[in-house]
Structures are given as C-alpha cells and as structure tokens.
Design a protein around this motif. Structure first.
Motif, short mmCIF file in Angstrom:
data_model
loop_
_atom_site.label_atom_id
_atom_site.label_comp_id
_atom_site.label_asym_id
_atom_site.label_seq_id
_atom_site.Cartn_x
_atom_site.Cartn_y
_atom_site.Cartn_z
N ARG A 63 17.63 -68.68 7.07
CA ARG A 63 17.48 -69.21 8.42
C ARG A 63 17.45 -68.12 9.48
NH1 ARG A 63 20.72 -71.09 12.72
NH2 ARG A 63 22.64 -70.49 11.64
N LEU A 64 18.36 -67.15 9.39
CA LEU A 64 18.48 -66.12 10.42
C LEU A 64 18.09 -64.76 9.87
CD1 LEU A 64 21.93 -67.10 11.99
CD2 LEU A 64 19.65 -67.72 12.82
N ALA A 65 17.40 -63.99 10.67
CA ALA A 65 17.04 -62.62 10.33
C ALA A 65 17.54 -61.70 11.43
CB ALA A 65 15.53 -62.48 10.17
N THR A 66 18.08 -60.55 11.02
CA THR A 66 18.47 -59.54 11.98
C THR A 66 17.79 -58.23 11.62
OG1 THR A 66 20.41 -58.90 10.67
CG2 THR A 66 20.75 -60.53 12.39
N PHE A 67 17.57 -57.40 12.62
CA PHE A 67 17.05 -56.06 12.36
C PHE A 67 17.36 -55.17 13.54
CE2 PHE A 67 13.62 -58.91 13.73
CZ PHE A 67 13.17 -58.31 14.90
N GLY A 68 17.31 -53.87 13.29
CA GLY A 68 17.55 -52.89 14.33
C GLY A 68 16.26 -52.23 14.79
N THR A 69 16.36 -51.45 15.85
CA THR A 69 15.19 -50.74 16.39
C THR A 69 15.53 -49.27 16.58
OG1 THR A 69 15.75 -50.97 18.74
CG2 THR A 69 14.65 -52.84 17.69
N ASN A 70 14.48 -48.48 16.83
CA ASN A 70 14.72 -47.04 17.00
C ASN A 70 15.14 -46.68 18.42
OD1 ASN A 70 12.31 -47.29 18.37
ND2 ASN A 70 11.11 -46.04 16.94
N ASP A 71 15.40 -47.69 19.27
CA ASP A 71 16.03 -47.41 20.56
C ASP A 71 17.39 -48.11 20.65
OD1 ASP A 71 15.08 -49.98 20.70
OD2 ASP A 71 14.03 -49.75 22.61
N ALA A 72 18.02 -48.29 19.46
CA ALA A 72 19.40 -48.75 19.35
C ALA A 72 19.62 -50.19 19.80
CB ALA A 72 20.35 -47.82 20.09
N HIS A 73 18.64 -51.04 19.61
CA HIS A 73 18.82 -52.48 19.83
C HIS A 73 19.05 -53.16 18.47
CE1 HIS A 73 17.20 -53.27 24.05
NE2 HIS A 73 17.19 -51.96 23.91
N VAL A 74 19.69 -54.35 18.50
CA VAL A 74 19.73 -55.23 17.36
C VAL A 74 19.19 -56.58 17.81
CG1 VAL A 74 22.13 -55.96 17.77
CG2 VAL A 74 21.15 -56.18 15.49
N VAL A 75 18.34 -57.18 16.97
CA VAL A 75 17.63 -58.41 17.30
C VAL A 75 17.99 -59.49 16.29
CG1 VAL A 75 15.34 -59.48 17.58
CG2 VAL A 75 15.72 -57.10 18.31
N VAL A 76 18.20 -60.72 16.76
CA VAL A 76 18.45 -61.87 15.89
C VAL A 76 17.31 -62.86 16.09
CG1 VAL A 76 20.06 -63.68 15.21
CG2 VAL A 76 20.93 -61.53 16.15
N TRP A 77 16.70 -63.29 14.98
CA TRP A 77 15.53 -64.16 15.00
C TRP A 77 15.80 -65.39 14.14
CZ3 TRP A 77 11.09 -64.68 17.58
CH2 TRP A 77 10.05 -65.43 17.02
N ASP A 78 15.50 -66.58 14.66
CA ASP A 78 15.59 -67.82 13.91
C ASP A 78 14.27 -68.02 13.17
OD1 ASP A 78 15.48 -70.57 13.10
OD2 ASP A 78 17.09 -71.01 14.52
N ALA A 79 14.30 -67.82 11.84
CA ALA A 79 13.07 -67.86 11.04
C ALA A 79 12.56 -69.28 10.85
CB ALA A 79 13.30 -67.20 9.68
N GLN A 80 13.42 -70.29 10.99
CA GLN A 80 12.98 -71.67 10.81
C GLN A 80 12.35 -72.22 12.09
OE1 GLN A 80 16.27 -73.96 9.29
NE2 GLN A 80 16.23 -72.95 7.30
#
Length: 330
Positions: free
Chosen positions: A216-233
């Motif tokens: 259901r949920l995906a998380t990932f980081g970025t190269n400018d030090a952010h973290v993102v949470v995405w609802d895949a459903q």
C-alpha cells in the motif's frame, strides 16, 4: 530508544531480514542461513546451507511462515518453516537479470524478484509464472528497482526504484543534466479482476526505497535529503519531508510502519531520523555512524528497526566494516 550494534566477523553476514516478533534471518558469504532472536541467539532447528554460495538477499513472508532468499549467483529459494520445505526456483537470474530485491506474498506461496525487470514465481512448483519489463524512459536508460511487495490478494506487485541506469542524473533532450526520475510502479498479475491496470507509474526521484508488506505505501529518499511517502493504491502523495539541512546530504535508506504513522530515514552523514507523515512532524533523530546509512527495515508496528551501514553487504569488506544496528523505539 535503545540500540544494539553488530559487526560482521568470521563467516561474513551478507544479508539480514527482519521478521515478525523481532525474529531475524541472517545469510552469510559462506552460504549459511539461520534464524536468530533479537538478542542474536540462534533459533533451534532453523539453519541450513544455501548451496554454499553467498546469500545476497533475504525476505520473510508477511505472515512469518516462509523465508525467501537469493544467492549472489542468482539462485532463488523459499523455505517454509512448518514443513521444513525448501524449494529452489527453476530459473536462475544472472547477468542482466541481477536481483536487487525480493518479496513473498502474504501466505508465502508466491515469490517476486526485481532488478531491472520483474519476475514472479510460484513458490510451490518453482516455476516462473510472469515476467514484466520496464518501459524505457524517454531520457534513456532503465534503472533498477530498489524494493517490491505483493498486494494482500497477490493480484499485483508494487515496485519502487530509480529510472536512470545506475545514475542519479541524466541528459535530457536538450543536453541539460536533469535529476534521474524513479517510479512507483504497479504490475497486475494474470487472472485478477480487482487489481490495478497492468502498469501505473508515479514519476518521482527515488532512492533507498521501501514498500509495506501489503504493497500500500512506498517510501523513498532523494539526493537533496528529502523522504517521500506515496500511497500506491490511491496514487497520491502522502508527504514530503526534508530530513537533513547539511549541504550535499542524501537519504540512502527509508522504511515505513504498516499504518504509515512512522517513517525512518538514514542519511549519507550517518544519521537516522524519524518522521510522522500524518502529523507532519519530526519525531527525533540519532547519529549511528560517521559512514552513510544505506538500508533501513522496520517492523510493522514501527517499534523495531534493522539498520545497515555502507559496507554491510560488501563481500570483500574488511572484518568489522559491515556495521548493523537493531534499534528499539518506545
């Protein structure tokens, strides 16, 4: 918060997975696989040799009944604990088929492996049942997926990763350097009437990805030090948070609890930060190392974390270089 630190010694630990109730699976360079509790005490009767090849990835099924693994030579297998049933998959993934992440369905009956593409196996027969190839991006190159999970009904798999082939940047059509875009992709399996369309993608920068066991949920980081949470459903952004203000810092590892209320992120500067996306507030941070934190795995309740340092999975790293930590949160 309490923290226990472990180092690779002797037969080097090359893969570790966190299961239910704090159970850990450990694979080694010598091909040994064993289960241990959170005090690192061996679980009786839960040890075997994986063809003598280095173990590169391990994953528990969400119900805790089965363990899956892959060796550095691309041999995939499942181990069902109750029956002592070990099954080796009939297709070996090698060369361009290198495996970067694996996952089991809720009941442990299906296995998915991802690299540049997606391979789905029947865990009982060992047969390859589906192969999905990523669409080639217009900016050129295809990137590896970082994380994968089945939906609860095993009707689809959700895979997260970087779009550009092994690079954080790429050249656009005008020759300008642009940040490599990743994706949260949903692949439908045959015979399902309830799954999403065959392939959907959220185009967004991605690194150090994680997917909850239910997809259901995906998380990932970025190269400018952010973290993102995405609802895949629901195909929507839940939150985007700056984890570090240090110049050039980068989020290399992320994890999210099953309810989405706790996210952990490890940075290139060796810091581990905690964030509540629902309340949009930081929960705390701690420095574990002077080296980058490259992988974070979280229990469903968000109270136990497995954290790996930069060299934890490097087979030829010197003894003691592969730091891992078990972090308990209150």
């Amino acid at each position: 918060m309490s923290c226990a630190r472990g180092r690779s010694r002797g037969d080097t630990a090359t893969a570790v997975a966190l299961g239910r109730d704090g159970l850990l699976a450990m694979g080694t360079a010598g091909g040994r696989v064993r289960l241990v509790d959170r005090q690192l005490r061996p679980v009786p009767g839960r040890e075997w040799i994986a063809k003598g090849f280095p173990v590169s990835k391990l994953a528990f099924s969400p119900d805790g009944s089965t363990l899956a693994g892959v060796t550095a030579q691309g041999h995939l297998w499942t181990w069902r604990f109750s029956a002592g049933d070990l099954r080796v998959m009939k297709k070996q993934l090698t060369g361009t088929d290198d495996v970067s992440a694996i996952a089991l369905s809720s009941d442990g009956q299906r296995l998915v492996a991802v690299g540049f593409n997606v391979w789905v196996f029947d865990g009982r027969s060992g047969k390859l049942t589906a192969t999905f190839e990523q669409p080639v991006p217009t900016s050129g190159g295809t990137g590896q997926y970082d994380a994968v999970a089945f939906t609860p009904d095993a009707a689809a798999v959700v895979a997260v990763g970087l779009e550009q082939g092994g690079s954080e940047t790429a050249q656009d059509d005008g020759g300008e350097e642009v940040q490599g875009k990743g994706g949260v992709d949903t692949w439908r399996l045959a015979g399902s009437a309830t799954a999403p369309p065959a392939q959907q993608s959220c185009q967004c920068a991605a690194d150090g990805a994680d997917v909850t066991d239910d997809g259901r949920l995906a998380t990932f980081g970025t190269n400018d030090a952010h973290v993102v949470v995405w609802d895949a459903q629901q195909r929507r952004l839940i939150g985007d948070q700056t984890i570090s203000s240090k110049p050039g810092d980068h989020v290399y590892g992320t994890a999210v609890s099953a309810d989405g209320k706790r996210v952990a992120a490890g940075t290139a500067s060796g810091e581990l930060a905690f964030w509540d996306p629902a309340a949009d507030r930081m929960l705390g941070r701690t420095r574990l190392s002077e080296e980058p934190i490259t992988r974070v795995e979280m229990s469903d309740d968000g109270k136990l974390l497995l954290v790996e340092g930069q060299k934890a999975n490097v087979l030829d790293a010197p003894v003691g270089a592969g730091d891992r930590w078990l972090v308990t949160l209150s």
